[in-house]
Design a protein around this motif. Structure first.
Motif, PDB file in Angstrom:
ATOM      1  N   ILE A   2       4.317 -18.505  -5.506  1.00  0.00           N
ATOM      2  CA  ILE A   2       4.152 -19.544  -4.476  1.00  0.00           C
ATOM      3  C   ILE A   2       2.927 -19.286  -3.626  1.00  0.00           C
ATOM      4  CG2 ILE A   2       5.656 -18.381  -2.808  1.00  0.00           C
ATOM      5  CD1 ILE A   2       6.493 -21.134  -1.882  1.00  0.00           C
ATOM      6  N   LYS A   3       2.640 -17.987  -3.351  1.00  0.00           N
ATOM      7  CA  LYS A   3       1.484 -17.691  -2.511  1.00  0.00           C
ATOM      8  C   LYS A   3       0.187 -18.010  -3.226  1.00  0.00           C
ATOM      9  CE  LYS A   3       3.593 -14.233   0.476  1.00  0.00           C
ATOM     10  NZ  LYS A   3       3.543 -12.855   0.970  1.00  0.00           N
ATOM     11  N   GLN A   4       0.191 -17.808  -4.581  1.00  0.00           N
ATOM     12  CA  GLN A   4      -1.013 -18.129  -5.333  1.00  0.00           C
ATOM     13  C   GLN A   4      -1.317 -19.614  -5.270  1.00  0.00           C
ATOM     14  OE1 GLN A   4      -0.174 -16.627  -9.205  1.00  0.00           O
ATOM     15  NE2 GLN A   4      -0.363 -14.465  -8.620  1.00  0.00           N
ATOM     16  N   ILE A   5      -0.263 -20.431  -5.355  1.00  0.00           N
ATOM     17  CA  ILE A   5      -0.452 -21.888  -5.311  1.00  0.00           C
ATOM     18  C   ILE A   5      -0.806 -22.338  -3.902  1.00  0.00           C
ATOM     19  CG2 ILE A   5       0.698 -24.104  -5.641  1.00  0.00           C
ATOM     20  CD1 ILE A   5       2.416 -22.719  -7.771  1.00  0.00           C
ATOM     21  N   GLU A 127      13.892 -29.870 -11.671  1.00  0.00           N
ATOM     22  CA  GLU A 127      13.835 -30.747 -10.497  1.00  0.00           C
ATOM     23  C   GLU A 127      13.387 -29.980  -9.243  1.00  0.00           C
ATOM     24  OE1 GLU A 127      16.270 -30.587 -12.612  1.00  0.00           O
ATOM     25  OE2 GLU A 127      16.546 -32.609 -13.458  1.00  0.00           O
ATOM     26  N   LYS A 128      13.863 -28.748  -9.107  1.00  0.00           N
ATOM     27  CA  LYS A 128      13.466 -27.936  -7.951  1.00  0.00           C
ATOM     28  C   LYS A 128      11.965 -27.663  -7.964  1.00  0.00           C
ATOM     29  CE  LYS A 128      17.943 -25.601  -7.567  1.00  0.00           C
ATOM     30  NZ  LYS A 128      18.683 -24.348  -7.819  1.00  0.00           N
ATOM     31  N   GLN A 133       6.429 -28.565  -5.911  1.00  0.00           N
ATOM     32  CA  GLN A 133       5.046 -28.978  -6.116  1.00  0.00           C
ATOM     33  C   GLN A 133       4.716 -30.215  -5.282  1.00  0.00           C
ATOM     34  OE1 GLN A 133       2.718 -27.411  -7.633  1.00  0.00           O
ATOM     35  NE2 GLN A 133       3.913 -25.802  -8.636  1.00  0.00           N
ATOM     36  N   THR A 134       5.672 -31.123  -5.170  1.00  0.00           N
ATOM     37  CA  THR A 134       5.462 -32.339  -4.369  1.00  0.00           C
ATOM     38  C   THR A 134       5.310 -31.979  -2.893  1.00  0.00           C
ATOM     39  OG1 THR A 134       6.807 -33.584  -5.952  1.00  0.00           O
ATOM     40  CG2 THR A 134       6.387 -34.609  -3.820  1.00  0.00           C
ATOM     41  N   LEU A 135       6.130 -31.041  -2.407  1.00  0.00           N
ATOM     42  CA  LEU A 135       6.012 -30.598  -1.024  1.00  0.00           C
ATOM     43  C   LEU A 135       4.640 -29.985  -0.755  1.00  0.00           C
ATOM     44  CD1 LEU A 135       9.558 -29.001  -0.518  1.00  0.00           C
ATOM     45  CD2 LEU A 135       8.672 -31.019   0.666  1.00  0.00           C
ATOM     46  N   ILE A 200       8.092 -24.687   3.152  1.00  0.00           N
ATOM     47  CA  ILE A 200       7.046 -25.710   2.989  1.00  0.00           C
ATOM     48  C   ILE A 200       7.366 -26.934   3.847  1.00  0.00           C
ATOM     49  CG2 ILE A 200       5.664 -26.968   1.301  1.00  0.00           C
ATOM     50  CD1 ILE A 200       6.767 -25.127  -0.859  1.00  0.00           C
ATOM     51  N   VAL A 201       8.651 -27.248   3.991  1.00  0.00           N
ATOM     52  CA  VAL A 201       9.031 -28.375   4.858  1.00  0.00           C
ATOM     53  C   VAL A 201       8.643 -28.070   6.299  1.00  0.00           C
ATOM     54  CG1 VAL A 201      10.950 -29.757   5.738  1.00  0.00           C
ATOM     55  CG2 VAL A 201      10.905 -29.101   3.325  1.00  0.00           C
TER      56      VAL A 201
END
Length: 520
Positions: A2-5, A127-128, A133-135, A200-201
């Motif tokens: 997640i940190k890389q993205i 889905e998760k 990715q959308t967030l 992320i939210v």
């Protein structure tokens, strides 16, 4: 992963908020404890003790800031074993023309209103990941958007944030939880497997509030009192990373929405009241005090009566709970800020400390003495004279304490130049109060360090005012002689009473023997 993205997303500086009667909008102003919230984009750590908590999923029809219900936006939702029939990724913002980006933004927000079950990592994996990715795309869009957010977009942002964040905290409370500070510090916070989405939210909400493209006059309709209250409820989260985000977001809201400032202060005040007088259980007291420290720092002078009442009725009584160690550093900072703003409050604060002074808790006494030193350092001579008699009666008790840390901490007050100057100016009142405690500790205390420090303090008084020192010494010797004489009299009286009792017992025994002899 997640940190890389997250680290690839661009950042855009935001304009500073209106900070009248406010200590700045930068989150760095908040952090009196030294920890920082994680930046989703940079991936910087939240704090040195990063831990997680559990959260429970809320459905897409949860209430949010507007007080209305969130409509269902998908064919079905993931709930338990029920899986969404059509949960597919939407096109990227770069793949649509500028005229369609606002609509795509709203569609992505609606897509993220779906809340998944994270208790089972094998459920809805695809889905998760789509939602995550959308967030991340929403974070990037909010950061780089050019042009004001429309009212519809604001509504959808708050709806999505509300659905994801406003949930029941700690659904499985720990049994027999003791509120002692050392127990709370040793316990591991509960883990929330949904943090990968919640973080992320929170970042979306933070960037939305801080964005210069968010019109506060429009946004206040959606970031309203109901929204603020539910945000404050989340401060009870056991996850320190979540509380760090909440602290920063609340700070931004306070800075940007001037209309909400009195309500935010009042709501925090009510949380403190419930904590002090009812539950003594609320995880986010330290973080709320950090926000208040920044707010108090920005108060205009002269201080309003409302702020003085808040100090007397909410902040000072926060010294009462047993778990004060969890937030004492932040509390001490807030109270010292008040004294620095208005030196006349020193008397009120010191007398308040004396009211809640611990009797049997030595570690708490050490904390009180440390706070007292900070307050006295900001105290002017006139205010010091008002409270010095009850204050040094309490300090005399601390000097006589058998707990060496309490005695040692009280003696360290003389290492502060300002406090020593105040004591020296008022020595004719202070020395007679503390001299007996100093003299006894100098030769009777079991700890050698305490004895040495006590002798140093006595030498200071002897050098500054030899006549006063000799006078106090003479009175002490007289008092000790009278005490010894009184003790001797008491012992003689008790010995005489024992002799009388023994004599009467012997006579009674003799009478009993004679009576028994006659009866035979």
């Amino acid at each position: 992963m997640i940190k890389q993205i997250l680290g690839k997303l661009p950042r855009k500086p935001s304009k500073s908020a209106d900070n009248r009667e406010f200590g700045g909008s930068s989150s760095s102003n908040l952090n009196t404890s030294g920890s920082r919230a994680t930046d989703v984009v940079s991936g910087a750590p939240v704090s040195s003790n990063s831990t997680l908590i559990p959260g429970s999923d809320t459905s897409s029809n949860a209430t949010y800031g507007l007080g209305s219900k969130v409509p269902s936006v998908l064919n079905s939702k993931v709930n338990g074993n029920a899986v969404t029939t059509r949960y597919e990724a939407l096109p990227g913002f770069r793949d649509v023309p500028n005229s369609e980006k606002q609509n795509l933004f709203i569609r992505k927000l609606n897509l993220c209103c779906e809340v998944f079950d994270f208790t089972d990592p094998t459920k809805s994996i695809k889905e998760k990941e789509i939602k995550r990715q959308t967030l991340l795309e929403l974070v990037e869009y909010i950061t780089s958007v050019n042009g004001k957010f429309t009212e519809t977009a604001m509504l959808e942002v708050i709806k999505m944030v509300s659905v994801n964040l406003f949930r029941s905290l700690n659904p499985q409370p720990r049994e027999n939880k003791v509120l002692e500070a050392f127990d709370l510090e040793d316990e591991e916070p509960l883990m929330d497997p949904a943090w990968s989405h919640l973080q992320i939210v929170y970042e979306i909400l933070l960037r939305f509030v801080a964005s210069p493209e968010t019109d506060s006059k429009l946004a206040k309709r959606y970031i309203d009192h109901s929204f603020v209250l539910r945000l404050l409820d989340l401060f009870d989260s056991e996850d320190p990373r979540e509380r760090e985000y909440l602290k920063t977001i609340l700070h931004r809201i306070y800075g940007k929405f001037m209309v909400h400032r009195p309500f935010i202060r009042k709501s925090i005040n009510n949380i403190f009241f419930r904590f002090i007088y009812e539950t003594e259980k609320f995880n986010g007291i330290a973080e709320l005090l950090e926000v208040l420290g920044s707010i108090i720092n920005g108060f205009a002078l002269p201080l309003k009566e409302e702020h003085k009442l808040f100090l007397a009725r909410a902040l000072i009584p926060l010294h009462k709970p047993k778990c004060i160690a969890m937030y004492h550093q932040q509390l001490s900072y807030c109270i010292t800020q008040f004294v620095e703003k208005d030196c006349k409050l020193a008397d009120t604060v010191i007398r308040g400390l004396l009211k809640y002074w611990p009797i049997t808790n030595s570690s708490k006494e050490v904390m009180f003495l440390a706070e007292l030193e900070e307050i006295l350092e900001a105290t002017q001579p006139a205010e010091f004279q008002r409270c010095m008699v009850p204050l040094f009666k309490k300090i005399a008790q601390c000097l006589s304490s058998s707990h060496f840390q309490v005695s040692e901490r009280a003696l360290y007050l003389w290492n502060n130049d300002h406090i020593e100057s105040l004591i020296r100016q008022n020595r004719k009142v202070i020395l007679p109060i503390i001299f007996p405690a100093l003299k006894r500790s100098s030769h009777d205390h079991w700890n050698q360090v305490v004895q040495s420090l006590t002798l140093n303090v006595l030498k200071i008084f002897s050098d500054v005012d030899p006549e006063l020192f000799e006078e106090c010494l003479h009175k002490f010797q007289e008092s000790e002689a009278k005490s010894e004489e009184s003790k001797t009299k008491h012992e003689a009286t008790w010995k005489r009473l024992e002799e009388i009792a023994a004599s009467k017992a012997a006579k009674g025994e003799a009478i009993l023997v004679a009576t028994q002899t006659r009866s035979r």
